[in-house]
Design a protein around this motif. Sequence first.
Motif, short mmCIF file in Angstrom:
data_model
loop_
_atom_site.label_atom_id
_atom_site.label_comp_id
_atom_site.label_asym_id
_atom_site.label_seq_id
_atom_site.Cartn_x
_atom_site.Cartn_y
_atom_site.Cartn_z
N THR B 35 1.49 18.74 2.61
CA THR B 35 0.57 19.60 3.35
C THR B 35 0.07 18.91 4.62
OG1 THR B 35 -0.07 20.55 1.24
CG2 THR B 35 -1.52 21.02 3.10
N GLY B 36 -0.16 17.62 4.52
CA GLY B 36 -0.64 16.88 5.69
C GLY B 36 0.34 16.85 6.85
N ASP B 37 1.62 17.16 6.57
CA ASP B 37 2.62 17.15 7.64
C ASP B 37 2.62 18.43 8.46
OD1 ASP B 37 3.66 14.63 6.95
OD2 ASP B 37 4.81 15.53 5.32
N ILE B 38 1.90 19.43 7.99
CA ILE B 38 1.96 20.73 8.65
C ILE B 38 1.24 20.69 10.01
CG2 ILE B 38 1.15 23.14 8.53
CD1 ILE B 38 1.56 22.88 5.47
N LYS B 39 1.94 21.18 11.02
CA LYS B 39 1.33 21.32 12.34
C LYS B 39 1.64 22.73 12.81
CE LYS B 39 1.57 16.55 13.97
NZ LYS B 39 2.41 15.93 12.91
N LEU B 40 0.63 23.49 13.12
CA LEU B 40 0.84 24.85 13.59
C LEU B 40 0.36 24.95 15.03
CD1 LEU B 40 -0.46 26.83 10.47
CD2 LEU B 40 1.90 26.26 11.05
N PRO B 41 0.96 25.85 15.82
CA PRO B 41 0.52 25.99 17.21
C PRO B 41 -0.97 26.35 17.26
CG PRO B 41 2.48 27.33 16.76
CD PRO B 41 2.04 26.77 15.46
N GLY B 42 -1.70 25.66 18.08
CA GLY B 42 -3.12 25.98 18.26
C GLY B 42 -4.01 25.50 17.13
N MET B 43 -3.45 24.68 16.25
CA MET B 43 -4.20 24.27 15.05
C MET B 43 -5.41 23.41 15.39
SD MET B 43 -2.60 22.44 11.68
CE MET B 43 -2.62 20.75 12.27
N LEU B 44 -6.53 23.73 14.74
CA LEU B 44 -7.75 22.94 14.88
C LEU B 44 -7.89 22.01 13.69
CD1 LEU B 44 -10.18 25.85 15.90
CD2 LEU B 44 -9.03 24.24 17.45
N HIS B 45 -8.83 21.08 13.82
CA HIS B 45 -9.08 20.13 12.73
C HIS B 45 -10.51 20.28 12.26
CE1 HIS B 45 -5.26 18.00 13.31
NE2 HIS B 45 -5.40 18.49 14.54
N GLY B 46 -10.65 20.36 10.96
CA GLY B 46 -11.99 20.53 10.39
C GLY B 46 -12.49 19.24 9.78
N LYS B 47 -13.80 19.07 9.83
CA LYS B 47 -14.43 17.89 9.21
C LYS B 47 -15.73 18.34 8.57
CE LYS B 47 -12.00 14.22 9.90
NZ LYS B 47 -11.65 13.40 8.74
N ILE B 48 -16.14 17.61 7.56
CA ILE B 48 -17.36 17.99 6.84
C ILE B 48 -18.47 16.98 7.07
CG2 ILE B 48 -18.32 18.29 4.52
CD1 ILE B 48 -15.78 19.69 3.75
N LYS B 49 -19.63 17.48 7.37
CA LYS B 49 -20.83 16.64 7.48
C LYS B 49 -21.35 16.44 6.06
CE LYS B 49 -24.86 15.25 9.46
NZ LYS B 49 -24.92 14.11 10.39
N ARG B 50 -21.53 15.19 5.69
CA ARG B 50 -21.93 14.90 4.31
C ARG B 50 -23.34 14.31 4.25
NH1 ARG B 50 -18.01 16.00 1.12
NH2 ARG B 50 -15.97 16.32 2.08
N ALA B 51 -24.07 14.70 3.22
CA ALA B 51 -25.47 14.29 3.10
C ALA B 51 -25.57 12.82 2.74
CB ALA B 51 -26.15 15.12 2.01
N ALA B 52 -26.51 12.14 3.35
CA ALA B 52 -26.80 10.75 3.00
C ALA B 52 -28.09 10.70 2.20
CB ALA B 52 -26.89 9.90 4.27
N ILE B 53 -28.14 11.54 1.20
CA ILE B 53 -29.29 11.61 0.30
C ILE B 53 -28.79 12.27 -0.98
CG2 ILE B 53 -30.04 13.87 1.23
CD1 ILE B 53 -32.96 12.83 0.88
N ALA B 54 -29.39 11.88 -2.12
CA ALA B 54 -28.81 12.33 -3.40
C ALA B 54 -29.37 13.66 -3.90
CB ALA B 54 -29.00 11.26 -4.46
N HIS B 55 -30.60 13.98 -3.54
CA HIS B 55 -31.18 15.22 -4.04
C HIS B 55 -32.23 15.66 -3.03
CE1 HIS B 55 -32.75 17.51 -7.87
NE2 HIS B 55 -32.00 18.26 -7.11
#
Lengths: 287, 768
Positions: B35-55
């Motif tokens: 799946t990581g090899d897939i490249k599509l025209p116009g493809m964007l990249h997503g990233k997730i902001k992760r919490a630095a706190i437990a609760h």
Amino acid sequence: MRRFDYHRAETLEHASRLLAELGDDTFLFNGGTDLLVEIRERLRRVRNVVDIKQIPGLSDITYDETRGLTFGALVTVGRLERLPLVCQRYPNLRAAFASLGSIQVRNRATVVGNICRASPSADTIPPLVADGAFVHIYSRTNMRVVPIAEFFTGPGRTVLAKGEIVTGITVPPAGDTAGKAYIKHGRRKAMELSTVGVAVSLSMEEGVCCDIRIALGAVGATVLRAPQAEAMLRGTRLDASAVRSAADKAMEECTPISNVRASADYRRDMVGVLTGRAIKQALETFA
Amino acid sequence: MNMTTPIEPREFKIVGKSVKRDDVLEKVTGEAQYTGDIKLPGMLHGKIKRAAIAHARIKSIDVSKALAYPGVKAVLTHETVPRVLHYGSPHPRSASCTKDQYILDDKVRFWGEGVAAVAAISEEIADEALDLIEVEYEALPAVFEPEDAAQPGAPLIHDVGPGGNLVLDPVRVNRGDVDKGFAEADFVLEGTFAGGRPHPAYMEPNVCVADWDGSNKLTFWTSTQTSFMVRGILAEVLGLPLTKVRVLVDHMGGGFGAKQDLFQHEFLCALLAKETRRPVKMEFTRHETFVAGRSRHPCKIWLKQGFKNDGTLVARDMKLVYDSGAYGSHGPGVTIVGTTAATSLYRCENVRLEGRCVYTNTPINGAFRGYGVVQSYYALDIQMDEAAERLGMDPAELKLKNVVRAGDIAPSGHPIIGHGLEICLQHGIDVLDWKALWNRDRTPDPKRPHIRTGWGIGCEMHGSSAYPGIKEQGNATVKVNEDGTVTLLTGAAGLGTGAHTALAQIVAEELGVRFEDVGVIHGDTDVVPWDIGAFASHTTYLVGTAAKMAAGKVRAAVLARAAMKLQVAPEEIDLSEGKVFLIAEPDRCMTVSEAMGPSRGIPAANIVANGTYEPTKSYSFAAHFTEVDVDTETGLVEVKRVVPVHDVGRVIHPIAAQGQIEGGIQQGIGHTLTEDYVIDKKTGRSLNAGLVDYKMPLSMDMPDIETIILEAAPDPGGPWGAKGVGEDPIIAIGPSIANAIHDAIGVRFHHYPITPEDILKALREKGA
Ligand SMILES: Cc1cc2nc3c(=O)[nH]c(=O)nc-3n(C[C@H](O)[C@H](O)[C@H](O)COP(=O)(O)OP(=O)(O)OC[C@H]3O[C@@H](n4cnc5c(N)ncnc54)[C@H](O)[C@@H]3O)c2cc1C
């Protein structure tokens, strides 16, 4: 991976100038096995890298009986590991080189990069310290030579001033009376960072230890010597009880921390065990 | 349907042979598309902001700077995604999952949970934009240990569920009369046990690509073991019919169970693609596979058993507490399977079990090879060794006396048809000359006085299929092409185990064609028949049987067609190695291609058949014999030699089966000695979420493994008696190591991982 700009230096002077001109967040790029990982893992903020791998004259290895072994900044760990001279005369260095990362990493990583990264757990540093190696440093105004024990000022920190570049390392000649060992301690047999590393270099005359240096890795802010333990052993025949008390002394002399790899107490215990084992191993050279 | 027909004796042409895997060439040349090899025209990249706190509660999120950052195309937060409560592990037809997740919530339940997602024109820009998202939290008191979470008045992590931070109501199993059993016991052993938090660390980090077309149809590539579950839950949460969600998975770099959840990033990737009208890829870093992936449930166990002086086990009382982490995921399934497993392994008529699963503010634990049983059998097997010690008996002898055998009922409550544990144990005892080994001279080698050597035995059994928790179904479609080649369509994922090769072998064998003539189409939910997913050691057993059924139907159709062409009755002909021939007159024959092809005005045949199989369950068995060296000065344990004796029924592909066993042992050595994903018990922060400090044993650390596979106890529910082998090997290795350490240094450990520090501390206490 964060973006950065790549510059290729043609000469030492060029590299040094780039370091000065490009400002902070500019780093020399040698094998890159530390630098690129740190950029990728976001451990280091890097705007520019200055590749030194094309600079001529930094890839030589020489040995002579008075000066010893000298190798340039671009010499890889793998090249030195395979050198017959290193295998025969410097079993301590050979053990450190052969234990660093994997074959792929060693064919890329340099010894100079290893010392410049100045990790307290770096494997090549303890044997270089125990052997009393020297570091050759270039700057646009002068060249200087620093004993390796004085090269480190803290974890990840060295005496290098802005624009200074390490050009090579000299390890004093290994005489016939010398015994050397390095023992790396970790949980795995390869691809492992040291939990503790102990290097011993000693010389014997007529069964008596006339000199000994003990260097301890990963148990302090920099690689440490154990001067009191060394003093206890000089002039002795290195019998079991002398070694035992010196090993105990070395445990007192180190200043380990606790982290996810091991507790401070365990590291201290290992300094005791490995100091004893390293001395025994160094003596096997004469057996 | 439960197939109860006896296993036919037969000569195999393809089954039982280590044929060349169909994916070997692609993989060694690097051509295999992940799946990581897939490249599509116009493809964007997503990233997730992760919490630095437990609760915490999210008071506010400001994404304006991130949105304004050049190259950023979209940012999503809990305010802008659909709020649908959904299952984390959407097992269809299963009672054992919990609806406790939102795509994004206004609450954070563990350190590392996603709170926002960014799509940008490059991964770097998306990553940089994460730093520009400002989140204001209101910290909530957090709990990191099940004991604390289960206290009355502990902060509640979820509003749903039975309350008290329980993921499900306690699982209770009672058989016989436990109190009476204890009253009759000559002695009682009681102990507490604890399992760490190993992480599967599959090679391929979680990754997906989402692409919407003009008809509002979502095409979704993802590294998953359960593509139809991904399709189902994505459709449900996004409010789409199943025709509008197509899930694709080709090659995978492992999963080990952990890739059968629905992950936050999968929804977010689809939503970012929808929002931007561009394809989006999301790929975990190694760090994220730890914090946002799934690990094995840490478990605390209290176990009390009563024994007679002849070694008979008369009572077992056991309480297990599994730590689910911040969400339910597979907590219910793991708790049920791990708890009920303790009815078995060593026979005992009076059993009282109670299993709990508790939420904590730590990363999510999910399915991982061994599914709850690793934990419970660790306790059972070590305490059995303790009983042997107490009785002054050889542990092999006591285990042999007590192992489950014919007539005993399985943890699932149904009778087991092929019982293999006794045979495995006896076989190992014989080949190793265990008696001599156990009675050997234990004086240390004077050349290595600090080294002590020990031997230990671990036993296990594990089911193929998740029955009765899930009523499973395996499906396969087999088509014969006009040139005589055959296509198998299967939904079973190819995690890298070689499952598709085994399925092709089964089809070729049953149909009577060459292995090379069978092609496998998989991993496209729009094309292949519905599949439950690749888990529970069931692919060969379940989908293998379905494939065999479909191949059998196709074979009958091919024979009928050939009979017509040869102008004989179908009973007069047979089919083997791609040739149809007259049984009485083998020289009168035609190839399958000739049978299928057009001739004299007859068009080419279209032969397609489906196989659907709804099994109960088979059990596989193993005994592991393990030798260790313990360095009494450094505390390091080196596993020197393992002799695993497995019964897996009919072996379809010997090298693949052996590979499963060796790999399971490697992972098991890891969680027993070095692997533990450590969460700081003060903050909930991960302390070793990466491969530098999460220590898996590598090839250099592997012992000699002398695998023995018996085919002594086949189960007629699998193809020609085949049973599962995926999970088994990770279970017995742990207790065998712990028991070997005891044999070496006389110290009992009840937990894993057993670290060098634990060894030194125990030796000191023993010496003092
Ligand atoms: C998988 C893996 C395993 C590893 N295992 C080990 C291990 O077991 N033991 C161990 O000790 N290390 C290990 N390392 C760390 C690393 O390989 C070594 O520290 C290596 O020797 C660094 O050399 P390099 O040439 O790659 O340095 P680079 O990464 O290029 O540079 C390292 C640092 O030194 C600076 N630098 C480089 N050359 C010079 C110079 N001439 N003058 C001044 N500064 C300079 C750079 O700017 C940078 O800050 C491992 C790394 C990886 C990726």
